[in-house]
Design an enzyme around this catalytic site. Structure first.
Site, PDB file in Angstrom:
ATOM      1  N   SER A  63      31.128  34.469  45.367  1.00  0.00           N
ATOM      2  CA  SER A  63      31.699  33.775  44.165  1.00  0.00           C
ATOM      3  C   SER A  63      30.489  33.149  43.372  1.00  0.00           C
ATOM      4  CB  SER A  63      32.553  32.627  44.567  1.00  0.00           C
ATOM      5  OG  SER A  63      32.687  31.736  43.055  1.00  0.00           O
TER       6      SER A  63
ATOM      7  N   TYR B 264      35.449  25.020  48.798  1.00  0.00           N
ATOM      8  CA  TYR B 264      35.268  26.148  48.517  1.00  0.00           C
ATOM      9  C   TYR B 264      33.640  26.657  48.031  1.00  0.00           C
ATOM     10  CZ  TYR B 264      36.361  30.417  45.234  1.00  0.00           C
ATOM     11  OH  TYR B 264      36.374  31.575  44.780  1.00  0.00           O
TER      12      TYR B 264
HETATM   13  P1  NAD Z   1      44.299  36.326  45.170  1.00  0.00           P
HETATM   14  O1  NAD Z   1      44.968  35.041  45.406  1.00  0.00           O
HETATM   15  O2  NAD Z   1      44.883  37.160  44.061  1.00  0.00           O
HETATM   16  O3  NAD Z   1      44.230  37.041  46.560  1.00  0.00           O
HETATM   17  C1  NAD Z   1      43.975  36.599  47.720  1.00  0.00           C
HETATM   18  C2  NAD Z   1      44.232  37.551  48.815  1.00  0.00           C
HETATM   19  O4  NAD Z   1      43.742  36.915  50.173  1.00  0.00           O
HETATM   20  C3  NAD Z   1      45.604  37.796  49.121  1.00  0.00           C
HETATM   21  O5  NAD Z   1      45.860  39.104  49.086  1.00  0.00           O
HETATM   22  C4  NAD Z   1      46.241  36.870  49.981  1.00  0.00           C
HETATM   23  O6  NAD Z   1      47.233  37.520  50.671  1.00  0.00           O
HETATM   24  C5  NAD Z   1      44.911  37.132  51.012  1.00  0.00           C
HETATM   25  N1  NAD Z   1      44.879  35.914  51.816  1.00  0.00           N
HETATM   26  C6  NAD Z   1      44.829  34.552  51.632  1.00  0.00           C
HETATM   27  N2  NAD Z   1      44.968  33.908  52.796  1.00  0.00           N
HETATM   28  C7  NAD Z   1      44.935  34.903  53.650  1.00  0.00           C
HETATM   29  C8  NAD Z   1      45.059  34.713  55.242  1.00  0.00           C
HETATM   30  N3  NAD Z   1      44.999  33.552  55.951  1.00  0.00           N
HETATM   31  N4  NAD Z   1      44.974  35.777  55.887  1.00  0.00           N
HETATM   32  C9  NAD Z   1      45.229  37.018  55.322  1.00  0.00           C
HETATM   33  N5  NAD Z   1      44.937  37.290  54.138  1.00  0.00           N
HETATM   34  C10 NAD Z   1      45.085  36.030  53.058  1.00  0.00           C
HETATM   35  O7  NAD Z   1      42.854  35.720  44.917  1.00  0.00           O
HETATM   36  P2  NAD Z   1      41.674  36.586  44.208  1.00  0.00           P
HETATM   37  O8  NAD Z   1      41.377  35.946  42.919  1.00  0.00           O
HETATM   38  O9  NAD Z   1      41.895  38.027  44.026  1.00  0.00           O
HETATM   39  O10 NAD Z   1      40.701  36.074  45.240  1.00  0.00           O
HETATM   40  C11 NAD Z   1      39.944  37.148  46.013  1.00  0.00           C
HETATM   41  C12 NAD Z   1      38.343  36.640  46.631  1.00  0.00           C
HETATM   42  O11 NAD Z   1      37.781  36.483  45.431  1.00  0.00           O
HETATM   43  C13 NAD Z   1      38.447  35.381  47.023  1.00  0.00           C
HETATM   44  O12 NAD Z   1      37.493  35.311  48.174  1.00  0.00           O
HETATM   45  C14 NAD Z   1      37.824  34.587  45.915  1.00  0.00           C
HETATM   46  O13 NAD Z   1      37.362  33.255  46.328  1.00  0.00           O
HETATM   47  C15 NAD Z   1      37.089  35.385  45.389  1.00  0.00           C
HETATM   48  N6  NAD Z   1      36.921  34.995  43.819  1.00  0.00           N
HETATM   49  C16 NAD Z   1      37.799  34.970  43.031  1.00  0.00           C
HETATM   50  C17 NAD Z   1      37.305  34.454  41.843  1.00  0.00           C
HETATM   51  C18 NAD Z   1      38.589  34.540  40.711  1.00  0.00           C
HETATM   52  O14 NAD Z   1      38.178  34.100  39.481  1.00  0.00           O
HETATM   53  N7  NAD Z   1      39.396  35.017  40.779  1.00  0.00           N
HETATM   54  C19 NAD Z   1      36.082  34.443  41.503  1.00  0.00           C
HETATM   55  C20 NAD Z   1      35.021  34.430  42.194  1.00  0.00           C
HETATM   56  C21 NAD Z   1      35.393  34.915  43.434  1.00  0.00           C
END
Ligand code: NAD
Length: 256
Positions: free
Chosen positions: A138, A151
């Site tokens: 991130s 985080y």
């Molecule tokens: P999201 O909530 O849409 O997806 C998260 C996924 O992780 C889901 O499929 C969920 O089922 C899975 N997950 C969560 N806990 C779990 C567990 N205990 N076991 C197995 N699977 C699990 O979120 P996203 O925004 O797509 O985030 C994905 C990644 O990107 C994360 O690591 C997040 O920190 C990172 N990220 C997101 C953003 C943003 O703005 N959305 C920005 C930077 C980084």
């Protein structure tokens, strides 16, 4: 055909990355995530693009389930060429109220799971003299924001793991890189928008423009397609000299 395992790929960024890999028709995909319709999501992408897929509900907090997911993937596809550690969660709270269990869950899901999975795929990648590990960190892997202690710690941690494995993998053509996205409009962020609107008594539009995108020079959410294209580049055979990096795709947030 190469095989890619993407954690948390039944939602948001992971799903977007999976679609970009599927479009190339050069990858078999191991899907993972807690969404109850995970098997259907995997099957429908497999059908749409004519590729083999597998789905595992392995919980990132359970190392044994992670090791089993890797074993099942190896049994089905023979090798795992690309590992994308993407599953992640967020919790926003001042430190004095930050629940202990949320701290442990965030470090467990966002950081520890990547350690277990890298360790599990490593021997196969080493034997094949090919491996590409991509960690979805991130912008918060490079800079902090208040109220996101767990985080930010987990994402800085994964950047550290990335650098270390970049060095350790070099003799075996295993690369390890982190992608550091700014804000991406996924369920994870939609929840934050709603929570912040309530907490600050702002409209959701104001949360987006005055709180979230304030730190980005480009006032747009990052798209999952852009992240997928970067992951494809890092996964490429020709990308062997790109390793140990933390690549911001954050609309200029980290340039300031
Ligand atoms: P999201 O909530 O849409 O997806 C998260 C996924 O992780 C889901 O499929 C969920 O089922 C899975 N997950 C969560 N806990 C779990 C567990 N205990 N076991 C197995 N699977 C699990 O979120 P996203 O925004 O797509 O985030 C994905 C990644 O990107 C994360 O690591 C997040 O920190 C990172 N990220 C997101 C953003 C943003 O703005 N959305 C920005 C930077 C980084």
């Amino acid at each position: 055909m190469k095989t890619v395992l993407i954690t948390g790929s039944t939602s948001g960024i992971g799903l977007g990355i999976a679609r970009e890999f599927a479009k190339t028709k050069k990858y078999q995909i191991i899907f993972n995530g807690l969404e109850t319709n995970g098997p259907d999501i995997a099957a429908s992408i497999g059908k749409e693009f004519g590729i083999d897929v597998m789905y595992s509900p392995a919980n990132m907090l359970k190392p044994e389930e992670l090791r089993n997911m890797v074993s099942e993937g190896l049994a089905k596809f023979g090798k795992i060429d690309v590992l994308i550690n993407n599953a992640g969660i967020q919790h926003v709270s001042p430190i004095e109220d930050f629940p202990d269990d949320k701290w442990l869950a965030i470090i467990g899901i966002n950081l520890n799971s990547a350690f277990y999975l890298c360790k599990a795929v490593w021997p196969g990648m080493k034997a094949n003299k090919f491996g590409r590990i991509i960690n979805i960190a991130s912008a918060h892997g490079l800079v902090a924001s208040e109220f996101k202690s767990a985080y930010v710690a987990s994402k800085h941690g994964i950047v550290g793991l990335t650098k270390t494995l970049g060095l350790e993998g070099a003799p075996f053509n295993i690369t390890c890189n982190a992608i550091c996205p700014g804000y991406v409009k996924t369920p994870l962020v939609e929840k934050q928008i709603a929570d912040q609107a309530k907490a600050h008594n702002l409209s959701e539009e104001d949360v987006i423009s005055k709180v979230m995108l304030m730190k980005q020079a480009v006032k747009e959410f990052v798209s999952v397609e852009t992240l997928g294209q970067m992951a494809l580049l890092l996964a490429d055979e020709r990308s062997n000299t790109i390793t140990g990096t933390a690549l911001p795709i954050d609309g200029g947030w980290n340039a300031q």
